[in-house]
Design a protein around this motif. Structure first.
Motif, PDB file in Angstrom:
ATOM      1  N   ASP A 111      12.025   2.834   8.697  1.00 38.14           N
ATOM      2  CA  ASP A 111      10.681   2.314   8.942  1.00 38.14           C
ATOM      3  C   ASP A 111       9.616   3.381   8.715  1.00 38.14           C
ATOM      4  O   ASP A 111       8.537   3.090   8.182  1.00 38.14           O
ATOM      5  CB  ASP A 111      10.569   1.738  10.349  1.00 38.14           C
ATOM      6  N   THR A 112       9.916   4.605   9.113  1.00 40.10           N
ATOM      7  CA  THR A 112       8.981   5.698   8.851  1.00 40.10           C
ATOM      8  C   THR A 112       8.773   5.874   7.356  1.00 40.10           C
ATOM      9  O   THR A 112       7.636   6.011   6.874  1.00 40.10           O
ATOM     10  CB  THR A 112       9.505   7.010   9.461  1.00 40.10           C
ATOM     11  N   LEU A 113       9.858   5.871   6.607  1.00 42.37           N
ATOM     12  CA  LEU A 113       9.774   6.046   5.163  1.00 42.37           C
ATOM     13  C   LEU A 113       9.075   4.866   4.497  1.00 42.37           C
ATOM     14  O   LEU A 113       8.217   5.057   3.622  1.00 42.37           O
ATOM     15  CB  LEU A 113      11.178   6.208   4.575  1.00 42.37           C
ATOM     16  N   LEU A 114       9.420   3.649   4.911  1.00 44.19           N
ATOM     17  CA  LEU A 114       8.842   2.471   4.283  1.00 44.19           C
ATOM     18  C   LEU A 114       7.371   2.297   4.641  1.00 44.19           C
ATOM     19  O   LEU A 114       6.568   1.874   3.805  1.00 44.19           O
ATOM     20  CB  LEU A 114       9.632   1.227   4.665  1.00 44.19           C
ATOM     21  N   ASP A 115       7.002   2.613   5.885  1.00 42.18           N
ATOM     22  CA  ASP A 115       5.590   2.536   6.263  1.00 42.18           C
ATOM     23  C   ASP A 115       4.755   3.476   5.407  1.00 42.18           C
ATOM     24  O   ASP A 115       3.660   3.125   4.950  1.00 42.18           O
ATOM     25  CB  ASP A 115       5.406   2.894   7.738  1.00 42.18           C
ATOM     26  N   TRP A 116       5.277   4.679   5.195  1.00 45.19           N
ATOM     27  CA  TRP A 116       4.551   5.636   4.350  1.00 45.19           C
ATOM     28  C   TRP A 116       4.486   5.149   2.909  1.00 45.19           C
ATOM     29  O   TRP A 116       3.420   5.176   2.278  1.00 45.19           O
ATOM     30  CB  TRP A 116       5.231   7.006   4.413  1.00 45.19           C
ATOM     31  N   LEU A 117       5.619   4.673   2.373  1.00 45.70           N
ATOM     32  CA  LEU A 117       5.631   4.205   0.988  1.00 45.70           C
ATOM     33  C   LEU A 117       4.650   3.049   0.804  1.00 45.70           C
ATOM     34  O   LEU A 117       3.917   2.997  -0.193  1.00 45.70           O
ATOM     35  CB  LEU A 117       7.048   3.757   0.621  1.00 45.70           C
ATOM     36  N   GLN A 118       4.614   2.156   1.757  1.00 44.70           N
ATOM     37  CA  GLN A 118       3.725   0.999   1.675  1.00 44.70           C
ATOM     38  C   GLN A 118       2.254   1.405   1.676  1.00 44.70           C
ATOM     39  O   GLN A 118       1.400   0.673   1.173  1.00 44.70           O
ATOM     40  CB  GLN A 118       4.018   0.057   2.843  1.00 44.70           C
ATOM     41  N   SER A 119       1.944   2.568   2.213  1.00 47.30           N
ATOM     42  CA  SER A 119       0.559   3.044   2.264  1.00 47.30           C
ATOM     43  C   SER A 119       0.120   3.743   0.981  1.00 47.30           C
ATOM     44  O   SER A 119      -1.052   4.102   0.840  1.00 47.30           O
ATOM     45  CB  SER A 119       0.382   4.008   3.443  1.00 47.30           C
ATOM     46  N   CYS A 120       1.045   3.934   0.036  1.00 45.84           N
ATOM     47  CA  CYS A 120       0.710   4.632  -1.204  1.00 45.84           C
ATOM     48  C   CYS A 120      -0.144   3.739  -2.103  1.00 45.84           C
ATOM     49  O   CYS A 120      -0.024   2.521  -2.081  1.00 45.84           O
ATOM     50  CB  CYS A 120       1.982   5.054  -1.933  1.00 45.84           C
ATOM     51  N   PRO A 121      -0.995   4.323  -2.929  1.00 46.75           N
ATOM     52  CA  PRO A 121      -1.902   3.535  -3.778  1.00 46.75           C
ATOM     53  C   PRO A 121      -1.238   3.072  -5.063  1.00 46.75           C
ATOM     54  O   PRO A 121      -0.107   3.458  -5.394  1.00 46.75           O
ATOM     55  CB  PRO A 121      -3.027   4.534  -4.072  1.00 46.75           C
ATOM     56  N   LEU A 122      -1.955   2.243  -5.806  1.00 46.08           N
ATOM     57  CA  LEU A 122      -1.560   1.858  -7.161  1.00 46.08           C
ATOM     58  C   LEU A 122      -2.242   2.722  -8.219  1.00 46.08           C
ATOM     59  O   LEU A 122      -1.765   2.786  -9.354  1.00 46.08           O
ATOM     60  CB  LEU A 122      -1.910   0.392  -7.420  1.00 46.08           C
ATOM     61  N   LEU A 123      -3.345   3.335  -7.859  1.00 50.71           N
ATOM     62  CA  LEU A 123      -4.111   4.171  -8.782  1.00 50.71           C
ATOM     63  C   LEU A 123      -4.665   5.354  -8.021  1.00 50.71           C
ATOM     64  O   LEU A 123      -5.129   5.212  -6.886  1.00 50.71           O
ATOM     65  CB  LEU A 123      -5.240   3.349  -9.409  1.00 50.71           C
ATOM     66  N   HIS A 124      -4.603   6.524  -8.660  1.00 54.65           N
ATOM     67  CA  HIS A 124      -5.216   7.727  -8.089  1.00 54.65           C
ATOM     68  C   HIS A 124      -6.030   8.417  -9.174  1.00 54.65           C
ATOM     69  O   HIS A 124      -5.548   8.620 -10.287  1.00 54.65           O
ATOM     70  CB  HIS A 124      -4.146   8.685  -7.549  1.00 54.65           C
ATOM     71  N   HIS A 125      -7.265   8.781  -8.840  1.00 58.46           N
ATOM     72  CA  HIS A 125      -8.170   9.395  -9.807  1.00 58.46           C
ATOM     73  C   HIS A 125      -8.810  10.635  -9.200  1.00 58.46           C
ATOM     74  O   HIS A 125      -9.268  10.595  -8.061  1.00 58.46           O
ATOM     75  CB  HIS A 125      -9.263   8.396 -10.192  1.00 58.46           C
ATOM     76  N   GLU A 126      -8.791  11.713  -9.958  1.00 56.36           N
ATOM     77  CA  GLU A 126      -9.462  12.943  -9.525  1.00 56.36           C
ATOM     78  C   GLU A 126     -10.374  13.433 -10.640  1.00 56.36           C
ATOM     79  O   GLU A 126      -9.906  14.014 -11.629  1.00 56.36           O
ATOM     80  CB  GLU A 126      -8.447  14.022  -9.146  1.00 56.36           C
ATOM     81  N   PRO A 127     -11.684  13.194 -10.507  1.00 50.71           N
ATOM     82  CA  PRO A 127     -12.601  13.632 -11.557  1.00 50.71           C
ATOM     83  C   PRO A 127     -12.626  15.140 -11.739  1.00 50.71           C
ATOM     84  O   PRO A 127     -12.944  15.629 -12.825  1.00 50.71           O
ATOM     85  CB  PRO A 127     -13.965  13.097 -11.085  1.00 50.71           C
ATOM     86  N   GLU A 128     -12.256  15.895 -10.689  1.00 45.32           N
ATOM     87  CA  GLU A 128     -12.294  17.353 -10.788  1.00 45.32           C
ATOM     88  C   GLU A 128     -11.348  17.873 -11.863  1.00 45.32           C
ATOM     89  O   GLU A 128     -11.644  18.879 -12.524  1.00 45.32           O
ATOM     90  CB  GLU A 128     -11.944  17.989  -9.439  1.00 45.32           C
ATOM     91  N   ILE A 129     -10.201  17.231 -12.031  1.00 46.10           N
ATOM     92  CA  ILE A 129      -9.274  17.669 -13.073  1.00 46.10           C
ATOM     93  C   ILE A 129      -9.222  16.677 -14.235  1.00 46.10           C
ATOM     94  O   ILE A 129      -8.542  16.926 -15.228  1.00 46.10           O
ATOM     95  CB  ILE A 129      -7.854  17.911 -12.516  1.00 46.10           C
ATOM     96  N   GLY A 130      -9.931  15.554 -14.083  1.00 47.27           N
ATOM     97  CA  GLY A 130     -10.095  14.636 -15.190  1.00 47.27           C
ATOM     98  C   GLY A 130      -8.906  13.761 -15.502  1.00 47.27           C
ATOM     99  O   GLY A 130      -8.754  13.315 -16.642  1.00 47.27           O
TER     100      GLY A 130
END
Length: 277
Positions: free
Chosen positions: A97-116
């Protein structure tokens, strides 16, 4: 500080450990972006998930289709494992449950303009620019936070096959999930084909790799993705694909994002024969 993106692990924990050693990962200073599909098909889904979870303060994970499948099997009453799945160790783990709760909180997209760079698992339909893609990702992430079981029970399927702003409800969410986690091919009009898995030289018109569709509105984004093992490592049209088919006996790859360096690759044992995605 170094920032690396690592391709689809799919339960190949020994290879992940070897790759982290090869790039001399230091958790007190370095960061890793994972393209998703942490689990399934390889022999050590639980160990791989635990390893990445332990790195959570220093890593970004976007959800892949196998990660969502694990969550659906674990949490939706109408979902079962498929032939070839290797998820039993996760499902039986005392810390599941700890692992799945964390996995479920992960995004579908991540963007960092600082590194482009922008990180996704599979692809973006040609109608989406960054704003639409980010908004769509947040819609699914909100559904995962508010009513995940409803999403898991209805997210499987290949329809609708074309984006429209008028899509609503589960059809809208299903299309978004499919693009972020399963997309490989579109036609010039933006209709998606989720059944094709072959390399482009084996697929004829009207189907085009999603990143080659003329007029793709996300073409100015520098995208890092995985998912397409039959295509292998590529870098074109501002898209770097780094799924080299580790679980199929290929390689596990790390691409440095904050500096120009050669791709780092670890050869992998063949844990399953090429076939289903």
């Amino acid at each position: 500080m170094s920032i690396y993106a690592i391709g689809d692990i799919q339960g190949c924990d020994e290879e992940l450990a070897a790759l982290l050693e090869r790039i001399r990962f230091q958790p007190d200073r370095d960061r890793i972006w994972f393209t998703g599909d942490i689990v399934n098909r390889g022999p050590s889904s639980l160990a791989a998930l635990r390893r990445v979870h332990a790195m959570r303060d220093n890593c970004i994970v976007v959800l892949g289709n196998h990660d969502l499948h694990l969550l659906a099997v674990a949490r939706a009453s109408n979902r079962r494992e498929k032939k070839g799945d290797t998820l039993d160790d996760v499902l039986a783990a005392p810390d599941r449950d700890t692992l799945l709760d964390w996995l479920q909180s992960c995004p579908l997209l991540h963007h960092e303009p600082e590194i482009g760079f922008t990180l996704i698992h599979a692809g973006l339909p040609p109608q989406w620019d960054f704003t639409i893609a980010a908004t769509a990702a947040h819609e699914v992430e909100r559904a995962l936070a508010v009513d995940p079981v409803a999403l898991f029970e209805e997210m499987y399927g290949d329809q609708p096959d074309r984006w429209s702003d008028s899509l609503t409800g589960i059809e809208r969410l299903r299309f978004i999930v499919n693009c972020f986690t399963r997309l490989r091919y579109c036609d010039a009009g933006g209709r998606v084909n989720l059944k094709l898995k072959e390399a482009p030289d084996e697929v004829g018109p009207p189907w085009i790799p999603w990143f080659r569709v003329p007029g793709r509105r996300s073409r100015d984004l520098k995208i890092v993705c995985g998912h397409w093992s039959t295509l292998g490592v590529f870098n074109e049209e501002n898209v770097a694909g780094i799924d080299a088919g580790c679980v199929w006996g290929g390689r596990l790859c790390a691409l440095r994002l904050d500096a120009q360096e050669a791709l780092v690759q670890i050869r992998c044992a063949q844990h399953q024969k090429p076939g289903d995605e």
